[in-house]
Each structure stands twice: as C-alpha cells, then as structure tokens.
Scaffold this motif. Structure first.
Motif, PDB file in Angstrom:
ATOM      1  N   MET A 220       0.849  -1.193   0.000  1.00  0.00           N
ATOM      2  CA  MET A 220       0.000   0.000   0.000  1.00  0.00           C
ATOM      3  C   MET A 220       0.890   1.250   0.000  1.00  0.00           C
ATOM      4  SD  MET A 220      -2.935   1.154  -0.296  1.00  0.00           S
ATOM      5  CE  MET A 220      -3.943   2.605   0.030  1.00  0.00           C
ATOM      6  N   ILE A 221       0.404   2.264  -0.627  1.00  0.00           N
ATOM      7  CA  ILE A 221       1.214   3.477  -0.752  1.00  0.00           C
ATOM      8  C   ILE A 221       0.504   4.670  -0.124  1.00  0.00           C
ATOM      9  CG2 ILE A 221       2.354   4.990  -2.380  1.00  0.00           C
ATOM     10  CD1 ILE A 221       2.143   2.617  -4.358  1.00  0.00           C
ATOM     11  N   ASN A 222       1.252   5.445   0.671  1.00  0.00           N
ATOM     12  CA  ASN A 222       0.672   6.635   1.290  1.00  0.00           C
ATOM     13  C   ASN A 222       0.889   7.869   0.415  1.00  0.00           C
ATOM     14  OD1 ASN A 222      -0.219   5.299   3.573  1.00  0.00           O
ATOM     15  ND2 ASN A 222       1.745   5.497   4.583  1.00  0.00           N
ATOM     16  N   THR A 223      -0.149   8.253  -0.282  1.00  0.00           N
ATOM     17  CA  THR A 223      -0.030   9.427  -1.149  1.00  0.00           C
ATOM     18  C   THR A 223       0.123  10.697  -0.318  1.00  0.00           C
ATOM     19  OG1 THR A 223      -2.423   9.632  -1.216  1.00  0.00           O
ATOM     20  CG2 THR A 223      -1.394   8.398  -2.957  1.00  0.00           C
ATOM     21  N   HIS A 224      -0.291  10.616   0.937  1.00  0.00           N
ATOM     22  CA  HIS A 224      -0.277  11.818   1.772  1.00  0.00           C
ATOM     23  C   HIS A 224       1.129  12.218   2.198  1.00  0.00           C
ATOM     24  CE1 HIS A 224      -4.553  12.392   2.079  1.00  0.00           C
ATOM     25  NE2 HIS A 224      -4.704  11.110   2.240  1.00  0.00           N
ATOM     26  N   GLN A 225       2.077  11.356   1.965  1.00  0.00           N
ATOM     27  CA  GLN A 225       3.431  11.732   2.347  1.00  0.00           C
ATOM     28  C   GLN A 225       4.210  12.233   1.123  1.00  0.00           C
ATOM     29  OE1 GLN A 225       5.245   8.221   3.821  1.00  0.00           O
ATOM     30  NE2 GLN A 225       6.229   7.720   1.917  1.00  0.00           N
ATOM     31  N   MET A 226       3.543  12.276  -0.023  1.00  0.00           N
ATOM     32  CA  MET A 226       4.203  12.757  -1.220  1.00  0.00           C
ATOM     33  C   MET A 226       3.988  14.269  -1.350  1.00  0.00           C
ATOM     34  SD  MET A 226       2.587   9.821  -3.573  1.00  0.00           S
ATOM     35  CE  MET A 226       3.967   9.163  -4.437  1.00  0.00           C
ATOM     36  N   ASP A 227       4.804  14.885  -2.183  1.00  0.00           N
ATOM     37  CA  ASP A 227       4.663  16.324  -2.399  1.00  0.00           C
ATOM     38  C   ASP A 227       3.472  16.602  -3.298  1.00  0.00           C
ATOM     39  OD1 ASP A 227       6.898  16.649  -0.895  1.00  0.00           O
ATOM     40  OD2 ASP A 227       8.242  16.618  -2.602  1.00  0.00           O
ATOM     41  N   GLY A 228       2.784  17.707  -3.040  1.00  0.00           N
ATOM     42  CA  GLY A 228       1.631  18.062  -3.863  1.00  0.00           C
ATOM     43  C   GLY A 228       0.481  18.594  -3.028  1.00  0.00           C
ATOM     44  N   THR A 229      -0.505  19.105  -3.712  1.00  0.00           N
ATOM     45  CA  THR A 229      -1.672  19.639  -3.007  1.00  0.00           C
ATOM     46  C   THR A 229      -2.620  18.508  -2.627  1.00  0.00           C
ATOM     47  OG1 THR A 229      -2.982  19.911  -4.993  1.00  0.00           O
ATOM     48  CG2 THR A 229      -1.490  21.686  -4.444  1.00  0.00           C
ATOM     49  N   ASP A 230      -3.572  18.805  -1.752  1.00  0.00           N
ATOM     50  CA  ASP A 230      -4.540  17.788  -1.336  1.00  0.00           C
ATOM     51  C   ASP A 230      -5.323  17.284  -2.540  1.00  0.00           C
ATOM     52  OD1 ASP A 230      -3.765  18.038   1.267  1.00  0.00           O
ATOM     53  OD2 ASP A 230      -5.227  19.587   1.715  1.00  0.00           O
ATOM     54  N   PHE A 231      -5.599  18.196  -3.439  1.00  0.00           N
ATOM     55  CA  PHE A 231      -6.341  17.829  -4.641  1.00  0.00           C
ATOM     56  C   PHE A 231      -5.577  16.765  -5.431  1.00  0.00           C
ATOM     57  CE2 PHE A 231      -7.667  18.199  -9.017  1.00  0.00           C
ATOM     58  CZ  PHE A 231      -9.040  18.277  -8.911  1.00  0.00           C
ATOM     59  N   GLN A 232      -4.303  17.011  -5.655  1.00  0.00           N
ATOM     60  CA  GLN A 232      -3.484  16.058  -6.396  1.00  0.00           C
ATOM     61  C   GLN A 232      -3.393  14.737  -5.666  1.00  0.00           C
ATOM     62  OE1 GLN A 232       0.090  18.397  -6.803  1.00  0.00           O
ATOM     63  NE2 GLN A 232      -0.517  19.097  -8.813  1.00  0.00           N
ATOM     64  N   LYS A 233      -3.216  14.811  -4.362  1.00  0.00           N
ATOM     65  CA  LYS A 233      -3.133  13.584  -3.566  1.00  0.00           C
ATOM     66  C   LYS A 233      -4.389  12.745  -3.754  1.00  0.00           C
ATOM     67  CE  LYS A 233      -0.279  15.789  -0.074  1.00  0.00           C
ATOM     68  NZ  LYS A 233      -0.322  16.371   1.282  1.00  0.00           N
ATOM     69  N   SER A 234      -5.536  13.427  -3.754  1.00  0.00           N
ATOM     70  CA  SER A 234      -6.808  12.719  -3.941  1.00  0.00           C
ATOM     71  C   SER A 234      -6.847  12.036  -5.304  1.00  0.00           C
ATOM     72  CB  SER A 234      -7.963  13.711  -3.822  1.00  0.00           C
ATOM     73  OG  SER A 234      -7.961  14.305  -2.542  1.00  0.00           O
ATOM     74  N   VAL A 235      -6.368  12.753  -6.305  1.00  0.00           N
ATOM     75  CA  VAL A 235      -6.348  12.200  -7.660  1.00  0.00           C
ATOM     76  C   VAL A 235      -5.462  10.966  -7.715  1.00  0.00           C
ATOM     77  CG1 VAL A 235      -5.660  12.616 -10.044  1.00  0.00           C
ATOM     78  CG2 VAL A 235      -6.797  14.420  -8.746  1.00  0.00           C
ATOM     79  N   TRP A 236      -4.268  11.079  -7.143  1.00  0.00           N
ATOM     80  CA  TRP A 236      -3.323   9.948  -7.138  1.00  0.00           C
ATOM     81  C   TRP A 236      -3.912   8.767  -6.385  1.00  0.00           C
ATOM     82  CZ3 TRP A 236       1.141  13.643  -5.340  1.00  0.00           C
ATOM     83  CH2 TRP A 236       1.416  14.546  -6.381  1.00  0.00           C
ATOM     84  N   GLU A 237      -4.634   9.081  -5.322  1.00  0.00           N
ATOM     85  CA  GLU A 237      -5.267   8.009  -4.551  1.00  0.00           C
ATOM     86  C   GLU A 237      -6.253   7.231  -5.425  1.00  0.00           C
ATOM     87  OE1 GLU A 237      -6.776   8.088  -0.028  1.00  0.00           O
ATOM     88  OE2 GLU A 237      -6.126  10.021  -0.790  1.00  0.00           O
ATOM     89  N   GLN A 238      -7.024   7.962  -6.207  1.00  0.00           N
ATOM     90  CA  GLN A 238      -7.984   7.315  -7.097  1.00  0.00           C
ATOM     91  C   GLN A 238      -7.267   6.504  -8.158  1.00  0.00           C
ATOM     92  OE1 GLN A 238     -11.096   7.032  -6.578  1.00  0.00           O
ATOM     93  NE2 GLN A 238     -10.744   8.183  -4.714  1.00  0.00           N
ATOM     94  N   LEU A 239      -6.145   7.030  -8.645  1.00  0.00           N
ATOM     95  CA  LEU A 239      -5.365   6.294  -9.648  1.00  0.00           C
ATOM     96  C   LEU A 239      -4.918   4.962  -9.073  1.00  0.00           C
ATOM     97  CD1 LEU A 239      -3.271   9.216 -11.125  1.00  0.00           C
ATOM     98  CD2 LEU A 239      -5.001   7.864 -12.296  1.00  0.00           C
TER      99      LEU A 239
END
Length: 94
Positions: A1-20
């Motif tokens: 599992m990957i934590n997108t929340h620890q990556m650089d970027g805005t919350d919006f982008q994090k949400s998008v990556w999470e969906q990806l």
DNA sequence: CACATGACCTAAC
DNA sequence: TGTTAGGCCATGT
C-alpha cells in the motif's frame, strides 16, 4: 500500500493519485470519472494536470487514465504515449 | 491578484 | 469521422 499523503503536492493532487491507485490492474478510468470519484465532477481539467504533475509515474499507475473518447491522451513518463499504450497492452486493458 | 498553461469534455459543423 | 469553438478547473509565473 502506498501513502499518497506523504508525497509532495496539493490535497487535490493527492486525492487524484489516490484514485489512480484505486484503479484495478487491467482497467482504465477516464479523467472525468476520477474527478467525480474525488468529489469534484467538474474539475476533470485539474485532474489531468494532477496526473501530469505526478512525481512518480512508477509508483502511481497514471497510465490507466484515458480520455472519454477512448484515446490514450498523454503521458509524462518515459516514452510518452507509446509507453502508456504498451503498459495498457501488457495489462490487458487494450 | 491577474494572466497563462494543460495528459480534458461536450456540442456543433 | 475529423476539425473548430467554448467552457472548465487547479497550478505556476
């Protein structure tokens, strides 16, 4: 599992990556579908930008994002759309 | 704060 | 079926 929340970027982008990351292997989702999934049905433009701003195309399956027409769209990773097409073909999504 | 950018979407011709 | 035009939103400069 990957934590997108620890990556650089805005919350919006994090949400998008999470969906990806939520897209199952061998499947594809349109940018608009992803926008709706994160609760921003009219932000499909920004969704595409978030994918383009993706820092790690390896960790994030951004190649599973396609256009509503069925076209591949684009790819910031190595090889561009060619690699994207190959990845999808390998996964059986093509 | 205003302008420009982009891996888009839909409708119209 | 391919092209054109307008709208849409987060980001970067």
């Amino acid at each position: 599992m990957i934590n997108t929340h620890q990556m650089d970027g805005t919350d919006f982008q994090k949400s998008v990556w999470e969906q990806l990351l939520a897209i199952p292997r061998g499947k594809t989702r349109t940018y608009k579908q992803i926008a709706e999934a994160i609760g921003h049905p009219s932000s499909y433009r920004a969704v595409a930008n978030a994918c383009r701003a993706n820092p790690t195309p390896i960790t994030i399956p951004c190649h599973r994002a396609v256009r509503s027409d069925g076209s591949l769209g684009g790819y910031s990773g190595e090889g561009g759309v060619a690699t994207k097409a190959r990845l999808l073909s390998e996964e059986g999504a093509l």
